[in-house]
Write an enzyme that holds these catalytic residues in place. Structure first.
Site, PDB file in Angstrom:
ATOM      1  N   TYR A  11       0.825  -1.217   0.000  1.00  0.00           N
ATOM      2  CA  TYR A  11       0.000   0.000   0.000  1.00  0.00           C
ATOM      3  C   TYR A  11       0.868   1.281   0.000  1.00  0.00           C
ATOM      4  O   TYR A  11       0.788   2.096  -0.927  1.00  0.00           O
ATOM      5  CB  TYR A  11      -0.911  -0.066   1.227  1.00  0.00           C
ATOM      6  CG  TYR A  11      -1.706   1.175   1.532  1.00  0.00           C
ATOM      7  CD1 TYR A  11      -2.424   1.849   0.550  1.00  0.00           C
ATOM      8  CD2 TYR A  11      -1.767   1.664   2.843  1.00  0.00           C
ATOM      9  CE1 TYR A  11      -3.175   2.971   0.865  1.00  0.00           C
ATOM     10  CE2 TYR A  11      -2.516   2.784   3.159  1.00  0.00           C
ATOM     11  CZ  TYR A  11      -3.208   3.441   2.167  1.00  0.00           C
ATOM     12  OH  TYR A  11      -3.942   4.554   2.477  1.00  0.00           O
ATOM     13  N   SER A  36       0.447  -8.528  -1.212  1.00  0.00           N
ATOM     14  CA  SER A  36       0.163  -7.588  -2.303  1.00  0.00           C
ATOM     15  C   SER A  36       0.100  -8.364  -3.615  1.00  0.00           C
ATOM     16  O   SER A  36       0.431  -9.546  -3.652  1.00  0.00           O
ATOM     17  CB  SER A  36       1.232  -6.494  -2.368  1.00  0.00           C
ATOM     18  OG  SER A  36       2.510  -7.064  -2.510  1.00  0.00           O
ATOM     19  N   PHE A  80      10.079  -0.975   3.255  1.00  0.00           N
ATOM     20  CA  PHE A  80       8.684  -1.122   3.691  1.00  0.00           C
ATOM     21  C   PHE A  80       8.348  -2.569   4.045  1.00  0.00           C
ATOM     22  O   PHE A  80       7.351  -2.812   4.721  1.00  0.00           O
ATOM     23  CB  PHE A  80       7.715  -0.739   2.552  1.00  0.00           C
ATOM     24  CG  PHE A  80       7.732   0.701   2.159  1.00  0.00           C
ATOM     25  CD1 PHE A  80       7.059   1.651   2.900  1.00  0.00           C
ATOM     26  CD2 PHE A  80       8.408   1.117   1.007  1.00  0.00           C
ATOM     27  CE1 PHE A  80       7.055   2.986   2.526  1.00  0.00           C
ATOM     28  CE2 PHE A  80       8.408   2.447   0.624  1.00  0.00           C
ATOM     29  CZ  PHE A  80       7.734   3.382   1.381  1.00  0.00           C
ATOM     30  N   LYS A  84       2.233  -6.476   9.296  1.00  0.00           N
ATOM     31  CA  LYS A  84       1.751  -5.291  10.026  1.00  0.00           C
ATOM     32  C   LYS A  84       0.463  -5.487  10.826  1.00  0.00           C
ATOM     33  O   LYS A  84      -0.104  -4.505  11.302  1.00  0.00           O
ATOM     34  CB  LYS A  84       1.552  -4.148   9.025  1.00  0.00           C
ATOM     35  CG  LYS A  84       0.509  -4.434   7.963  1.00  0.00           C
ATOM     36  CD  LYS A  84       0.140  -3.186   7.174  1.00  0.00           C
ATOM     37  CE  LYS A  84      -0.975  -3.472   6.198  1.00  0.00           C
ATOM     38  NZ  LYS A  84      -1.439  -2.326   5.464  1.00  0.00           N
ATOM     39  N   SER A 124       6.749   3.257  13.170  1.00  0.00           N
ATOM     40  CA  SER A 124       5.325   3.475  13.447  1.00  0.00           C
ATOM     41  C   SER A 124       5.140   4.225  14.752  1.00  0.00           C
ATOM     42  O   SER A 124       5.947   4.082  15.680  1.00  0.00           O
ATOM     43  CB  SER A 124       4.647   2.105  13.543  1.00  0.00           C
ATOM     44  OG  SER A 124       3.348   2.251  14.058  1.00  0.00           O
ATOM     45  N   TYR A 148       4.265  -6.558  17.284  1.00  0.00           N
ATOM     46  CA  TYR A 148       4.437  -5.746  16.069  1.00  0.00           C
ATOM     47  C   TYR A 148       5.191  -4.452  16.398  1.00  0.00           C
ATOM     48  O   TYR A 148       6.202  -4.119  15.768  1.00  0.00           O
ATOM     49  CB  TYR A 148       3.075  -5.425  15.436  1.00  0.00           C
ATOM     50  CG  TYR A 148       3.164  -4.353  14.380  1.00  0.00           C
ATOM     51  CD1 TYR A 148       3.762  -4.614  13.153  1.00  0.00           C
ATOM     52  CD2 TYR A 148       2.691  -3.055  14.617  1.00  0.00           C
ATOM     53  CE1 TYR A 148       3.874  -3.616  12.180  1.00  0.00           C
ATOM     54  CE2 TYR A 148       2.798  -2.062  13.661  1.00  0.00           C
ATOM     55  CZ  TYR A 148       3.394  -2.341  12.448  1.00  0.00           C
ATOM     56  OH  TYR A 148       3.513  -1.362  11.499  1.00  0.00           O
ATOM     57  N   LYS A 152       9.161  -3.064  15.426  1.00  0.00           N
ATOM     58  CA  LYS A 152       9.516  -1.780  14.800  1.00  0.00           C
ATOM     59  C   LYS A 152      10.566  -1.054  15.645  1.00  0.00           C
ATOM     60  O   LYS A 152      11.537  -0.509  15.123  1.00  0.00           O
ATOM     61  CB  LYS A 152       8.268  -0.898  14.652  1.00  0.00           C
ATOM     62  CG  LYS A 152       7.267  -1.414  13.631  1.00  0.00           C
ATOM     63  CD  LYS A 152       7.820  -1.254  12.233  1.00  0.00           C
ATOM     64  CE  LYS A 152       7.002  -1.974  11.197  1.00  0.00           C
ATOM     65  NZ  LYS A 152       7.613  -1.992   9.874  1.00  0.00           N
ATOM     66  N   ASN A 178      -1.596   7.439  11.182  1.00  0.00           N
ATOM     67  CA  ASN A 178      -2.566   6.513  10.561  1.00  0.00           C
ATOM     68  C   ASN A 178      -2.676   6.765   9.050  1.00  0.00           C
ATOM     69  O   ASN A 178      -3.460   7.621   8.631  1.00  0.00           O
ATOM     70  CB  ASN A 178      -3.937   6.654  11.216  1.00  0.00           C
ATOM     71  CG  ASN A 178      -3.984   6.021  12.595  1.00  0.00           C
ATOM     72  OD1 ASN A 178      -3.171   6.349  13.448  1.00  0.00           O
ATOM     73  ND2 ASN A 178      -4.905   5.110  12.815  1.00  0.00           N
ATOM     74  N   GLY A 293      -6.802  -2.769  24.022  1.00  0.00           N
ATOM     75  CA  GLY A 293      -5.514  -2.125  23.681  1.00  0.00           C
ATOM     76  C   GLY A 293      -5.660  -0.753  23.050  1.00  0.00           C
ATOM     77  O   GLY A 293      -4.660  -0.046  22.888  1.00  0.00           O
TER      78      GLY A 293
END
Ligand code: NAD
Ligand code: UDP
Length: 336
Positions: A11, A36, A80, A84, A124, A148, A152, A178, A293
């Site tokens: 994306y 993808s 990238f 995720k 992130s 996750y 990162k 976001n 969360g």
């Protein structure tokens, strides 16, 4: 400049490739296609008139990476490639650490062997701890709440160590808030597999009739309308942030960290109403219990990116919703 874009059919990667080509740079895409489709390359070509080289493969494949960096004369990497989904990372932590952390280590090792010194990485806002009041700048204490986010943050730390050990390396972590929206042409957008976890893809599937109604997770948050508040950033603005970060860091060794967000918080109901306006009808929704969360509200302090990179967002939530709707209505089932 020739740039390896790992995860470039994904994306954010695909939108960044379009911006790199617009800048006159040459992306070379490596993607395993785990999340993808290869038809993304046709869309990049249709938008830009340029077809970037595509190699299907995994960032953990050191032999393939080494060949690719040398054969294509790669000068910088935008990384990238990664998994995720937060919930999946809780259920399958080893898969996430292997893909996201080990994959990044292999990539940096091969870059070092081949003399490639510049990397921009998809970090992130989930790396930040949950106790600070917004807006969040880059000094907010880090304390990610799931595997996750920890994957990162581990890569951010490794990049800092690599830059400290070799004074000619430029390692840049971009902490996204976001990302939403789609290319204004309607030809590229977010195409999640299965039931979307995130608000915008879910909303757009409700709008196109693939899902019945949006479940709004929680109506008693400490926010003006009781629903969660986040900093939504148009994917094209985010893509331009990568171009700005690469141009800046390629000339400046060290470890750099930038928050990429708009600096403005919007609630779930704000997004629902903006999407309704974009698609021309009120979208059905129900209130559901809070999602475990989730926080009440956070948004970025984007001053550092503005002052240092000269970058800031240009698009509004109406642009985000209109562009998402154009993509979703022209491609109701995503990419072929
Ligand atoms: P995406 O899933 O659309 O793109 C990631 C791409 O990486 C996919 O095309 C996938 O096939 C590929 N990939 C995954 N593992 C790979 C591997 N080992 N080798 C080669 N290719 C691999 O996700 P996205 O939304 O474009 O996100 C891009 C990056 O930004 C990810 O690292 C993600 O964690 C990070 N990020 C995303 C968001 C978000 O909300 N979308 C927010 C913050 C950070
Ligand atoms: N959200 C929601 N319904 C959904 C998906 C998300 O109400 O189907 C809410 C979520 O609780 C949060 C906001 O929308 O307040 C953004 O969630 P998303 O998963 O898109 O991103 P996050 O901020 O969790 O990374």
């Amino acid at each position: 400049m020739k740039i390896l874009v790992t995860g470039g059919t994904g994306y954010i990667g695909s939108h960044t490739c379009v911006q790199l080509i617009d800048k006159g740079w040459q992306p070379v895409i490596l993607d395993s296609l785990v999340n993808s489709k290869v038809s993304v390359i046709d869309r990049i070509e249709s938008i830009t008139g340029h077809r970037p080289p595509f190699i299907q493969g995994d960032v953990r494949d050191a032999d393939l990476l080494g060949k690719l960096l040398l054969e294509h004369g790669i000068e910088a990497v935008i990384h990238f490639a990664g998994l995720k989904a937060v919930g999946e990372s809780v259920a399958q932590p080893l898969r996430y650490y292997d893909n996201n952390v080990h994959g990044s280590v292999v990539l940096m090792q091969v870059m070092q062997q081949c003399g490639v010194k510049t990397m921009v990485f998809s970090s992130s806002a989930t790396v930040y701890g949950h106790s600070s009041a917004p807006p969040w700048n880059e000094q907010v204490p880090t304390s990610p709440a799931n595997p996750y986010g920890r994957s990162k943050l581990m890569v951010d730390h490794i990049m800092a160590d690599v830059a400290a050990a070799d004074a000619t390396c430029a390692m840049t972590s971009l902490r996204y808030f976001n990302p939403v929206g789609a290319h204004p042409s309607g030809q590229m957008g977010e195409d999640p597999q299965g039931v979307p976890n995130n608000l915008m893809p879910y909303l757009s599937q409700v709008a196109v009739g693939r899902r019945e109604a949006l479940q709004i997770y929680g109506k008693d948050y400490n926010t003006p309308d009781g629903t969660g508040v986040r900093d939504y950033i148009h994917v094209n603005d985010l893509a331009k942030g990568h171009v700005a970060a690469l141009a800046y860091s390629h000339e400046r060794p060290g470890h750099h960290v930038f928050n990429l967000g708009s600096g403005i918080g919007h609630s779930v109901l704000d997004m629902l109403h903006a999407f309704g306006k974009a698609c021309g009808r009120d979208l059905p929704y129900n209130f559901a219990p809070r999602r475990s969360g989730d926080l009440d509200a956070y948004w970025a302090d984007p001053q550092h990116a503005l002052n240092t990179l000269g970058w800031q967002v240009e698009k509004t939530i109406d642009d985000m919703c209109q562009d998402t709707w154009r993509w979703q209505s022209q491609n109701p089932n995503g990419y072929p």
